[in-house]
Design a protein around this motif. Sequence first.
Motif, PDB file in Angstrom:
ATOM      1  N   GLY A  93       1.031  12.475   4.686  1.00 20.63           N
ATOM      2  CA  GLY A  93       0.463  12.103   3.446  1.00 20.63           C
ATOM      3  C   GLY A  93       0.204  10.695   2.983  1.00 20.63           C
ATOM      4  N   LEU A  94       0.905  10.171   3.942  1.00 18.82           N
ATOM      5  CA  LEU A  94       0.750   8.457   3.100  1.00 18.82           C
ATOM      6  C   LEU A  94      -0.243   8.352   3.653  1.00 18.82           C
ATOM      7  CD1 LEU A  94       1.103   5.807   2.197  1.00 18.82           C
ATOM      8  CD2 LEU A  94       2.609   5.456   4.706  1.00 18.82           C
ATOM      9  N   HIS A  95      -0.959   8.682   5.426  1.00 22.97           N
ATOM     10  CA  HIS A  95      -2.350   8.434   5.834  1.00 22.97           C
ATOM     11  C   HIS A  95      -3.341   8.911   5.306  1.00 22.97           C
ATOM     12  CE1 HIS A  95      -1.092   5.673   9.587  1.00 22.97           C
ATOM     13  NE2 HIS A  95       0.195   5.925   8.871  1.00 22.97           N
ATOM     14  N   ARG A  96      -2.466  10.085   5.440  1.00 21.72           N
ATOM     15  CA  ARG A  96      -4.020  11.040   4.434  1.00 21.72           C
ATOM     16  C   ARG A  96      -4.204  10.406   3.193  1.00 21.72           C
ATOM     17  NH1 ARG A  96      -1.781  15.542   4.682  1.00 21.72           N
ATOM     18  NH2 ARG A  96      -0.886  15.324   3.055  1.00 21.72           N
ATOM     19  N   PHE A  97      -3.829   9.883   2.565  1.00 23.20           N
ATOM     20  CA  PHE A  97      -4.341   9.224   1.207  1.00 23.20           C
ATOM     21  C   PHE A  97      -4.346   8.148   1.294  1.00 23.20           C
ATOM     22  CE2 PHE A  97      -3.024   5.288  -1.927  1.00 23.20           C
ATOM     23  CZ  PHE A  97      -3.323   6.337  -3.247  1.00 23.20           C
ATOM     24  N   ASP A 114      -1.011  -4.696   9.150  1.00 26.83           N
ATOM     25  CA  ASP A 114      -2.485  -4.522   8.584  1.00 26.83           C
ATOM     26  C   ASP A 114      -2.686  -2.783   8.945  1.00 26.83           C
ATOM     27  OD1 ASP A 114      -4.869  -3.551   8.168  1.00 26.83           O
ATOM     28  OD2 ASP A 114      -5.770  -5.667   8.900  1.00 26.83           O
ATOM     29  N   ILE A 115      -2.521  -2.355   8.114  1.00 28.50           N
ATOM     30  CA  ILE A 115      -2.957  -0.499   8.293  1.00 28.50           C
ATOM     31  C   ILE A 115      -3.892  -0.062   9.407  1.00 28.50           C
ATOM     32  CG2 ILE A 115      -1.391  -0.177   6.499  1.00 28.50           C
ATOM     33  CD1 ILE A 115      -4.006   0.659   4.610  1.00 28.50           C
ATOM     34  N   SER A 116      -4.294  -0.889   9.397  1.00 23.76           N
ATOM     35  CA  SER A 116      -6.063  -0.771  10.014  1.00 23.76           C
ATOM     36  C   SER A 116      -6.042  -0.603  12.018  1.00 23.76           C
ATOM     37  CB  SER A 116      -6.948  -1.848   9.637  1.00 23.76           C
ATOM     38  OG  SER A 116      -6.442  -2.558  10.740  1.00 23.76           O
ATOM     39  N   ARG A 117      -4.313  -0.888  11.881  1.00 24.29           N
ATOM     40  CA  ARG A 117      -3.883  -1.566  13.289  1.00 24.29           C
ATOM     41  C   ARG A 117      -2.675   0.179  13.562  1.00 24.29           C
ATOM     42  NH1 ARG A 117      -1.005  -6.657  13.841  1.00 24.29           N
ATOM     43  NH2 ARG A 117      -0.805  -5.827  16.167  1.00 24.29           N
ATOM     44  N   ILE A 118      -2.646   0.704  12.482  1.00 21.24           N
ATOM     45  CA  ILE A 118      -1.710   1.587  12.908  1.00 21.24           C
ATOM     46  C   ILE A 118      -2.527   2.625  14.002  1.00 21.24           C
ATOM     47  CG2 ILE A 118      -0.247   3.143  12.349  1.00 21.24           C
ATOM     48  CD1 ILE A 118       0.197   1.903   9.621  1.00 21.24           C
ATOM     49  N   LEU A 171       0.657  -1.256   0.454  1.00 24.56           N
ATOM     50  CA  LEU A 171       0.262  -0.228  -0.175  1.00 24.56           C
ATOM     51  C   LEU A 171       0.414   1.557   0.007  1.00 24.56           C
ATOM     52  CD1 LEU A 171      -2.674  -0.952   2.177  1.00 24.56           C
ATOM     53  CD2 LEU A 171      -2.775  -1.224  -0.074  1.00 24.56           C
ATOM     54  N   ILE A 172       2.191   0.623   0.348  1.00 22.23           N
ATOM     55  CA  ILE A 172       3.491   2.403   0.221  1.00 22.23           C
ATOM     56  C   ILE A 172       3.597   2.713  -0.861  1.00 22.23           C
ATOM     57  CG2 ILE A 172       5.308   3.292   1.126  1.00 22.23           C
ATOM     58  CD1 ILE A 172       5.162   1.706   4.415  1.00 22.23           C
ATOM     59  N   SER A 205      -8.502   3.036   4.767  1.00 23.11           N
ATOM     60  CA  SER A 205      -8.258   3.147   6.231  1.00 23.11           C
ATOM     61  C   SER A 205      -8.909   3.383   7.074  1.00 23.11           C
ATOM     62  CB  SER A 205      -6.991   3.527   6.661  1.00 23.11           C
ATOM     63  OG  SER A 205      -6.421   5.003   6.278  1.00 23.11           O
ATOM     64  N   GLU A 206      -9.878   3.434   7.673  1.00 23.84           N
ATOM     65  CA  GLU A 206     -11.130   3.768   8.358  1.00 23.84           C
ATOM     66  C   GLU A 206     -10.324   5.436   9.340  1.00 23.84           C
ATOM     67  OE1 GLU A 206     -13.821   1.649  10.298  1.00 23.84           O
ATOM     68  OE2 GLU A 206     -13.602   0.401   8.850  1.00 23.84           O
TER      69      GLU A 206
END
Length: 327
Positions: free
Chosen positions: A103-107, A63-67, A23-24, A114-115
Amino acid sequence: MTVPAAAEKTAGDEFQATRPGRLINEYLQHMAVERGLSANTLAAYRRDLLRYHRFLQASGIDDISRITRRDVTGFAQAVATGSDGQSPLSPRSAARTVVAVRGLHRFWALEGMSEADPARDVHPPAAGQRLPKAISVDEVFRILEAVDTSTPSGQRDRALLEFLYSTGARISEAVGLDVDDVSVDEALSGPAVVRLFGKGSKERLVPLGSYAAKAIDSYLVRGRPALSGKGKGGPGLFLNMRGGRLSRQSAWTILKAAAEKAQVTREVSPHTLRHSFATHLLEGGADVRVVQELLGHASVTTTQVYTLVTAETLREVYAASHPRAFG
């Protein structure tokens, strides 16, 4: 500095090893295609996000949902202190890395990957403002005049340095020029314009002064044909001794040698001429927004740092000249 192809491939392979990594990679592809970032800027993003990817792996996050916000904050602290086992970054570099992660998380959030956006409220550490290091007009002139123009390479060197100071171009923009990008004939009778291709391949037009035009004209007539004959006759304006396009590293060496010959003791790089170009324009009365256009800055805020330099110069002159500056 551009990341070698082998390093890019290694990073890409490492990203493919986990879902967060993949995803990155999607984000990096988005930045390359949709934002049109330059190769150097994209390489910096890739390095920063590879460090973030390794941090997530070390934290056992697959899992990015766990960040969480705490994870992002922990990473910001890690790059500043080196607690992730890598070298600590300067405040400025750490801030750049956190901006890349934000920027990554905003994308991810905008694309529905991601929610939530756990990085939204994480701010980069404050970086001390670093003023551009300009040299004086006299020092610039001494450097330019120190070049021996009796050889083809010397004619090239003088043309290159005159061009950098005349236009404020980045060194990557200068060495990327083709002969057709410069209208020397027009500039000999007055400032003409040069096409420069900046970050993200954004094109801008910059005036070319007569001193630079004369140096380039002399180089094109006498110097470049001799250098071009040693290669395959490519379109590049500034050529090396093998007839190929001059590299940024070689341009730095050219300037360093001229500065040493001129006995300019301060550290000088091609970017120093760009800083000096902007500073001298503002000291001469140029409007900051005009200088912004000439430098190719996206925001006037970036250019305004040069006004701090000129204000400091004013204070120094006042302190040295006014009879009641000190009591």
